[in-house]
Design a protein around this motif. Sequence first.
Motif, PDB file in Angstrom:
ATOM      1  N   ARG A 152     -15.219  15.121 -27.758  1.00  0.00           N
ATOM      2  CA  ARG A 152     -15.308  15.781 -29.502  1.00  0.00           C
ATOM      3  C   ARG A 152     -16.666  16.214 -29.834  1.00  0.00           C
ATOM      4  O   ARG A 152     -18.068  16.150 -29.115  1.00  0.00           O
ATOM      5  CB  ARG A 152     -15.105  14.105 -29.857  1.00  0.00           C
ATOM      6  N   THR A 207     -14.100  18.248 -33.736  1.00  0.00           N
ATOM      7  CA  THR A 207     -13.260  18.752 -33.670  1.00  0.00           C
ATOM      8  C   THR A 207     -12.888  18.562 -32.282  1.00  0.00           C
ATOM      9  O   THR A 207     -13.734  18.209 -31.613  1.00  0.00           O
ATOM     10  CB  THR A 207     -12.633  20.648 -33.512  1.00  0.00           C
ATOM     11  N   ALA A 232      -4.324  16.455 -33.316  1.00  0.00           N
ATOM     12  CA  ALA A 232      -5.460  15.893 -32.898  1.00  0.00           C
ATOM     13  C   ALA A 232      -5.686  13.832 -33.070  1.00  0.00           C
ATOM     14  O   ALA A 232      -6.457  13.511 -32.327  1.00  0.00           O
ATOM     15  CB  ALA A 232      -6.785  15.613 -34.206  1.00  0.00           C
TER      16      ALA A 232
END
Length: 101
Positions: free
Chosen positions: A17, A22, A81
């Motif tokens: 991370r 992101t 994600a």
Amino acid sequence: MTETNQEQQTWHLYILRCKDGTLYTGITNDLTRRFEEHQSNSPKCAKYLRGRQPLTMIYHTDFKNKSLALKAELKVKKLTASQKKLLASGQLVINEIADTH
């Protein structure tokens, strides 16, 4: 190191991370070294990660060879994600998405 020796090493799939939230997925045969390269912003750091430090390793798992790790990496990179976060939290199992262990 010969290709045969590389294939017999343990390979690691990992998810990082970034400070911007992101996620980055990669594989390596030396998890500590690779994380340090990414974290240090060195020339060996993945381009995507430059300037996105500090990084947090949120997931890693081992594979018995590079081929299996690559196959799993491709499948994980196709996840959203949210799905990667489920994988990191243990709510999604790598075997459910990759026929690789």
